[in-house]
Design a protein around this motif. Sequence first.
Motif, PDB file in Angstrom:
ATOM      1  N   PHE A  70       3.207  -5.152   3.940  1.00  0.00           N
ATOM      2  CA  PHE A  70       2.138  -4.705   3.056  1.00  0.00           C
ATOM      3  C   PHE A  70       2.360  -5.006   1.581  1.00  0.00           C
ATOM      4  O   PHE A  70       1.431  -4.959   0.791  1.00  0.00           O
ATOM      5  CB  PHE A  70       1.864  -3.204   3.239  1.00  0.00           C
ATOM      6  CG  PHE A  70       3.011  -2.310   2.849  1.00  0.00           C
ATOM      7  CD1 PHE A  70       3.128  -1.822   1.564  1.00  0.00           C
ATOM      8  CD2 PHE A  70       3.976  -1.956   3.790  1.00  0.00           C
ATOM      9  CE1 PHE A  70       4.181  -0.997   1.211  1.00  0.00           C
ATOM     10  CE2 PHE A  70       5.025  -1.128   3.445  1.00  0.00           C
ATOM     11  CZ  PHE A  70       5.132  -0.648   2.149  1.00  0.00           C
ATOM     12  N   LEU A  71       3.578  -5.334   1.167  1.00  0.00           N
ATOM     13  CA  LEU A  71       3.826  -5.573  -0.250  1.00  0.00           C
ATOM     14  C   LEU A  71       4.835  -6.692  -0.421  1.00  0.00           C
ATOM     15  O   LEU A  71       5.914  -6.678   0.178  1.00  0.00           O
ATOM     16  CB  LEU A  71       4.359  -4.288  -0.913  1.00  0.00           C
ATOM     17  CG  LEU A  71       4.590  -4.306  -2.417  1.00  0.00           C
ATOM     18  CD1 LEU A  71       3.294  -4.581  -3.177  1.00  0.00           C
ATOM     19  CD2 LEU A  71       5.158  -2.971  -2.874  1.00  0.00           C
ATOM     20  N   ASP A  72       4.475  -7.672  -1.236  1.00  0.00           N
ATOM     21  CA  ASP A  72       5.315  -8.824  -1.524  1.00  0.00           C
ATOM     22  C   ASP A  72       5.569  -8.823  -3.027  1.00  0.00           C
ATOM     23  O   ASP A  72       4.618  -8.782  -3.815  1.00  0.00           O
ATOM     24  CB  ASP A  72       4.584 -10.091  -1.089  1.00  0.00           C
ATOM     25  CG  ASP A  72       5.395 -11.339  -1.265  1.00  0.00           C
ATOM     26  OD1 ASP A  72       6.621 -11.281  -1.090  1.00  0.00           O
ATOM     27  OD2 ASP A  72       4.796 -12.389  -1.588  1.00  0.00           O
ATOM     28  N   ILE A  73       6.826  -8.838  -3.450  1.00  0.00           N
ATOM     29  CA  ILE A  73       7.173  -8.747  -4.862  1.00  0.00           C
ATOM     30  C   ILE A  73       8.040  -9.937  -5.252  1.00  0.00           C
ATOM     31  O   ILE A  73       9.029 -10.232  -4.582  1.00  0.00           O
ATOM     32  CB  ILE A  73       7.939  -7.438  -5.170  1.00  0.00           C
ATOM     33  CG1 ILE A  73       7.069  -6.222  -4.840  1.00  0.00           C
ATOM     34  CG2 ILE A  73       8.414  -7.414  -6.613  1.00  0.00           C
ATOM     35  CD1 ILE A  73       7.804  -4.903  -4.937  1.00  0.00           C
ATOM     36  N   ASN A 156      -6.587  -1.547   2.487  1.00  0.00           N
ATOM     37  CA  ASN A 156      -7.376  -2.778   2.600  1.00  0.00           C
ATOM     38  C   ASN A 156      -6.529  -3.968   3.035  1.00  0.00           C
ATOM     39  O   ASN A 156      -6.936  -4.732   3.912  1.00  0.00           O
ATOM     40  CB  ASN A 156      -8.075  -3.097   1.271  1.00  0.00           C
ATOM     41  CG  ASN A 156      -9.232  -2.176   0.991  1.00  0.00           C
ATOM     42  OD1 ASN A 156      -9.800  -1.559   1.900  1.00  0.00           O
ATOM     43  ND2 ASN A 156      -9.582  -2.043  -0.282  1.00  0.00           N
ATOM     44  N   VAL A 157      -5.355  -4.148   2.443  1.00  0.00           N
ATOM     45  CA  VAL A 157      -4.538  -5.301   2.834  1.00  0.00           C
ATOM     46  C   VAL A 157      -3.996  -5.142   4.251  1.00  0.00           C
ATOM     47  O   VAL A 157      -3.899  -6.130   4.987  1.00  0.00           O
ATOM     48  CB  VAL A 157      -3.386  -5.597   1.842  1.00  0.00           C
ATOM     49  CG1 VAL A 157      -3.928  -5.976   0.491  1.00  0.00           C
ATOM     50  CG2 VAL A 157      -2.396  -4.488   1.751  1.00  0.00           C
ATOM     51  N   ILE A 158      -3.682  -3.924   4.648  1.00  0.00           N
ATOM     52  CA  ILE A 158      -3.197  -3.713   6.016  1.00  0.00           C
ATOM     53  C   ILE A 158      -4.311  -4.023   7.011  1.00  0.00           C
ATOM     54  O   ILE A 158      -4.084  -4.692   8.022  1.00  0.00           O
ATOM     55  CB  ILE A 158      -2.658  -2.280   6.204  1.00  0.00           C
ATOM     56  CG1 ILE A 158      -1.355  -2.105   5.420  1.00  0.00           C
ATOM     57  CG2 ILE A 158      -2.436  -1.968   7.688  1.00  0.00           C
ATOM     58  CD1 ILE A 158      -0.826  -0.688   5.382  1.00  0.00           C
ATOM     59  N   SER A 159      -5.537  -3.572   6.709  1.00  0.00           N
ATOM     60  CA  SER A 159      -6.657  -3.807   7.638  1.00  0.00           C
ATOM     61  C   SER A 159      -6.959  -5.293   7.779  1.00  0.00           C
ATOM     62  O   SER A 159      -7.413  -5.735   8.825  1.00  0.00           O
ATOM     63  CB  SER A 159      -7.902  -3.046   7.189  1.00  0.00           C
ATOM     64  OG  SER A 159      -8.438  -3.608   6.009  1.00  0.00           O
ATOM     65  N   GLY A 161      -4.614  -7.615   7.498  1.00  0.00           N
ATOM     66  CA  GLY A 161      -3.401  -8.304   7.925  1.00  0.00           C
ATOM     67  C   GLY A 161      -2.753  -9.091   6.798  1.00  0.00           C
ATOM     68  O   GLY A 161      -2.049 -10.064   7.036  1.00  0.00           O
ATOM     69  N   GLU A 162      -2.983  -8.677   5.558  1.00  0.00           N
ATOM     70  CA  GLU A 162      -2.449  -9.366   4.392  1.00  0.00           C
ATOM     71  C   GLU A 162      -1.404  -8.505   3.704  1.00  0.00           C
ATOM     72  O   GLU A 162      -1.023  -7.462   4.207  1.00  0.00           O
ATOM     73  CB  GLU A 162      -3.594  -9.688   3.421  1.00  0.00           C
ATOM     74  CG  GLU A 162      -4.648 -10.607   4.015  1.00  0.00           C
ATOM     75  CD  GLU A 162      -5.844 -10.793   3.096  1.00  0.00           C
ATOM     76  OE1 GLU A 162      -5.910 -10.123   2.035  1.00  0.00           O
ATOM     77  OE2 GLU A 162      -6.718 -11.596   3.442  1.00  0.00           O
ATOM     78  N   GLN A 163      -0.967  -8.964   2.533  1.00  0.00           N
ATOM     79  CA  GLN A 163      -0.002  -8.227   1.719  1.00  0.00           C
ATOM     80  C   GLN A 163      -0.479  -8.213   0.271  1.00  0.00           C
ATOM     81  O   GLN A 163      -1.143  -9.150  -0.167  1.00  0.00           O
ATOM     82  CB  GLN A 163       1.363  -8.907   1.744  1.00  0.00           C
ATOM     83  CG  GLN A 163       2.003  -8.981   3.100  1.00  0.00           C
ATOM     84  CD  GLN A 163       3.301  -9.766   3.029  1.00  0.00           C
ATOM     85  OE1 GLN A 163       4.169  -9.444   2.249  1.00  0.00           O
ATOM     86  NE2 GLN A 163       3.407 -10.795   3.847  1.00  0.00           N
ATOM     87  N   ILE A 164      -0.116  -7.177  -0.450  1.00  0.00           N
ATOM     88  CA  ILE A 164      -0.335  -7.153  -1.888  1.00  0.00           C
ATOM     89  C   ILE A 164       0.771  -7.999  -2.497  1.00  0.00           C
ATOM     90  O   ILE A 164       1.947  -7.803  -2.191  1.00  0.00           O
ATOM     91  CB  ILE A 164      -0.259  -5.711  -2.442  1.00  0.00           C
ATOM     92  CG1 ILE A 164      -1.372  -4.845  -1.864  1.00  0.00           C
ATOM     93  CG2 ILE A 164      -0.318  -5.722  -3.969  1.00  0.00           C
ATOM     94  CD1 ILE A 164      -1.258  -3.369  -2.238  1.00  0.00           C
ATOM     95  N   HIS A 165       0.405  -8.956  -3.347  1.00  0.00           N
ATOM     96  CA  HIS A 165       1.396  -9.823  -4.006  1.00  0.00           C
ATOM     97  C   HIS A 165       1.492  -9.407  -5.461  1.00  0.00           C
ATOM     98  O   HIS A 165       0.502  -9.426  -6.189  1.00  0.00           O
ATOM     99  CB  HIS A 165       0.983 -11.299  -3.921  1.00  0.00           C
ATOM    100  CG  HIS A 165       0.918 -11.814  -2.522  1.00  0.00           C
ATOM    101  ND1 HIS A 165       2.045 -12.170  -1.823  1.00  0.00           N
ATOM    102  CD2 HIS A 165      -0.115 -12.014  -1.686  1.00  0.00           C
ATOM    103  CE1 HIS A 165       1.697 -12.572  -0.614  1.00  0.00           C
ATOM    104  NE2 HIS A 165       0.390 -12.484  -0.510  1.00  0.00           N
ATOM    105  N   LEU A 166       2.681  -9.036  -5.887  1.00  0.00           N
ATOM    106  CA  LEU A 166       2.915  -8.629  -7.270  1.00  0.00           C
ATOM    107  C   LEU A 166       4.089  -9.410  -7.835  1.00  0.00           C
ATOM    108  O   LEU A 166       5.071  -9.667  -7.138  1.00  0.00           O
ATOM    109  CB  LEU A 166       3.224  -7.129  -7.343  1.00  0.00           C
ATOM    110  CG  LEU A 166       2.116  -6.188  -6.862  1.00  0.00           C
ATOM    111  CD1 LEU A 166       2.637  -4.759  -6.819  1.00  0.00           C
ATOM    112  CD2 LEU A 166       0.907  -6.275  -7.756  1.00  0.00           C
ATOM    113  N   ALA A 167       3.985  -9.771  -9.095  1.00  0.00           N
ATOM    114  CA  ALA A 167       5.075 -10.421  -9.794  1.00  0.00           C
ATOM    115  C   ALA A 167       5.414  -9.556 -10.992  1.00  0.00           C
ATOM    116  O   ALA A 167       4.537  -8.938 -11.585  1.00  0.00           O
ATOM    117  CB  ALA A 167       4.669 -11.824 -10.238  1.00  0.00           C
TER     118      ALA A 167
END
Length: 172
Positions: A70-73, A156-159, A161-167
């Motif tokens: 769910f979260l990509d950093i 929303n991202v889980i539903s 099948g994506e991930q939140i991308h943060l830098a």
Amino acid sequence: MVKAPEKFLDEYLSHEKGFGSKAGTKPREHMRKISDEELARLKQNLQILWGIYNTPEIKEILARKHKIRFLDIDSVKASLNLSYVDKGIFMEYEFNMGSKKELAGAQIYKQAEMNINRYFTVETGAEELLKTNNVALQSIVDVLIEKEIPETDIWNVISKGEQIHLATVSYF
């Protein structure tokens, strides 16, 4: 009958006291300084992420899928992603350890995985995150302090099948 020598316990305890003050002691922990507002945002984000994990909907998905990313950093020092798994919140990370002259200047990376529940479930989890020397955990702190992550964004991202991308830019 077995009997300890006289003053045995006193000698043992004095040895234990002296042992802690020698060179093998842990270095003093450095706690990162943040404002009260940043600490509140960190704690709120931790509570939201753990709260979502504990919902019946997530448990049902995990029974079928076993891992929900769910979260990509991405930070200057590390790249990581967080996932919900059967046993809690899991972090997979990679960080750059720099170049090594003895290996012709090759860049060295360390990859690892860890369960990070203790930072979400314990009342002192936020404080422990602020004390950590782990580069990947420091990147999580940077993100969770900088941005308030709305619960709806995670759902929303889980539903989808994506991930939140943060830098982020690391402060350490």
